[in-house]
Scaffold this motif. Structure first.
Motif, mmCIF file in Angstrom:
data_model
loop_
_atom_site.group_PDB
_atom_site.id
_atom_site.type_symbol
_atom_site.label_atom_id
_atom_site.label_comp_id
_atom_site.label_asym_id
_atom_site.label_seq_id
_atom_site.Cartn_x
_atom_site.Cartn_y
_atom_site.Cartn_z
ATOM 1 N N PRO A 27 24.266 51.289 32.554
ATOM 2 C CA PRO A 27 23.096 50.891 31.745
ATOM 3 C C PRO A 27 21.785 51.360 32.368
ATOM 4 N N ARG A 28 20.814 51.596 31.504
ATOM 5 C CA ARG A 28 19.478 51.983 31.958
ATOM 6 C C ARG A 28 18.620 50.737 32.109
ATOM 7 N N GLU A 65 19.206 53.113 37.799
ATOM 8 C CA GLU A 65 20.523 53.388 37.213
ATOM 9 C C GLU A 65 21.538 53.403 38.365
ATOM 10 N N TRP A 106 13.124 58.023 29.307
ATOM 11 C CA TRP A 106 13.924 56.987 28.647
ATOM 12 C C TRP A 106 13.079 56.376 27.530
ATOM 13 N N LYS A 111 14.501 54.228 25.423
ATOM 14 C CA LYS A 111 15.091 52.907 25.223
ATOM 15 C C LYS A 111 15.750 52.476 26.529
ATOM 16 N N ASP A 129 18.354 49.360 28.496
ATOM 17 C CA ASP A 129 19.369 48.353 28.176
ATOM 18 C C ASP A 129 19.008 46.970 28.703
ATOM 19 N N ALA A 173 14.285 44.597 25.182
ATOM 20 C CA ALA A 173 15.547 44.565 25.928
ATOM 21 C C ALA A 173 15.629 43.215 26.638
ATOM 22 N N LEU A 184 23.658 41.811 32.448
ATOM 23 C CA LEU A 184 24.211 42.473 31.265
ATOM 24 C C LEU A 184 25.721 42.310 31.205
#
Ligand SMILES: [Zn+2]
Length: 322
Positions: A2-3, A20, A57, A59, A61, A102, A315
């Motif tokens: 995930p970012r 990351e 980026w 978007k 996460d 997010a 997450l």
């Protein structure tokens, strides 16, 4: 992977990074805490947009945040940290969530730094890691099998407030003789000032040009490194108390690695040697025999790595594994 946008807010400096599993891009800014939360948050949001732009980026996460305590991890609020006046019930999580669309996950700075060091730094691969940040105050964190041990009320691992000398100097917590009152940067400066009054020939007097208010832990360490007897004594005493505090934590948690971070550890072997010797001597031998006492490995970034990891674990739904 995930970012993640990783955020680390401290009383002096704050940081934002694209994370990351490693820091792909980051910015470090002065917090300017005296200008109040609105000003600080605005600049931090701007810095966050800049780092995300650097890695292109559009978007993300998740958002991970390391912030000063006390805080509420569920409401994601910062609740009046002693070194950040005006930060009363600030919904830092919600602010970032609505800006970046997010989910956010927050933890206190010492826990985050402990997690960062445990997973990515000096504790990599170890099952139980305890972390001390020795700075203006002394914070702590305990990471077991890759997860932060939070305690029943979310306030575990206050290593700085273990009582070492019930008749010792007063501590910021209102009690006496805590590790923090004996071995923090503040304690080192205070002790040096006491001794200076009886030692007019000390090199430390020359370094501060006769102005006792200028005495700081950093300058005491500098004088000690040049052989000043008074400063050496102060640093060695602090090292002894730190070692005693580490011995207690070794006996309680049976860690594989004890990590020492924070500005005071820049004094290097001067403080590390007495701390390590005392810790190994005072801890129960079976526990002392397997522990490694190391300095932090992530420089000024354990909080950022930890913030990133908090988001990754959040997450995955793993934040309250312990
Ligand atoms: Zn205390």
């Amino acid at each position: 992977m995930p970012r993640v946008l990783a955020i680390d807010i401290g009383g002096t400096r704050m940081r934002a990074a694209a994370f990351e599993g490693e820091l792909l891009a980051y910015e470090v800014l002065a917090t300017e805490v005296e200008k109040g939360p609105d000003h600080v948050i605005k600049r931090l949001l701007e810095a966050s947009h800049r780092v995300l732009k650097k890695v292109s980026w559009e978007k993300i996460d998740g958002i991970g945040m390391a912030v000063p305590g006390p805080l509420d991890r569920v409401k994601k609020t910062i609740n009046s940290p002693p070194n950040m006046p005006g930060w009363d019930n600030i919904p830092i999580g919600d602010i970032f969530e609505s800006e970046f669309n997010a989910p956010s996950f927050i933890d206190n700075d010492a826990n985050a730094a402990a997690l960062g060091e445990a997973i990515y730094g000096a504790g990599k691969g170890a099952s139980v890691v305890t972390y001390f940040t020795v700075s203006t105050g002394i914070g702590g964190g305990c990471v077991i099998k890759g997860h932060i041990f939070h305690g029943a009320g979310d306030n575990a691992a206050e290593f700085g407030h273990q009582k070492l000398d019930p008749f010792g100097p007063p501590c910021g917590c209102g009690r006496r003789g805590c590790l923090e009152a004996l071995a923090s940067g503040t304690a080192i400066a205070r002790r040096a000032k006491e001794l200076l009054l009886h030692n007019p020939q000390s090199l430390l007097w020359q370094i501060v040009q006769g102005n006792i208010d200028k005495v700081s832990a950093r300058l005491v360490a500098e004088a000690a490194s040049k052989g000043d007897a008074l400063s050496l004594r102060v640093i060695q005493e602090a090292g002894f108390w730190l070692g005693l505090g580490i011995a207690n934590i070794i006996n309680l948690f049976n860690p594989k690695v004890v990590i020492l971070g924070g500005g005071v550890m820049n004094a290097g072997e001067l403080i590390l040697k007495p701390a390590r010797e005392t810790a190994l001597q005072k801890a129960i031998p079976q526990l002392a025999s397997i522990v490694e006492i190391k300095v932090a490995g992530l420089g000024e970034f354990p909080g950022l790595y930890g913030a990133g990891e908090v988001a990754l674990q959040g997450l995955r739904g793993e934040l309250d594994t312990l």
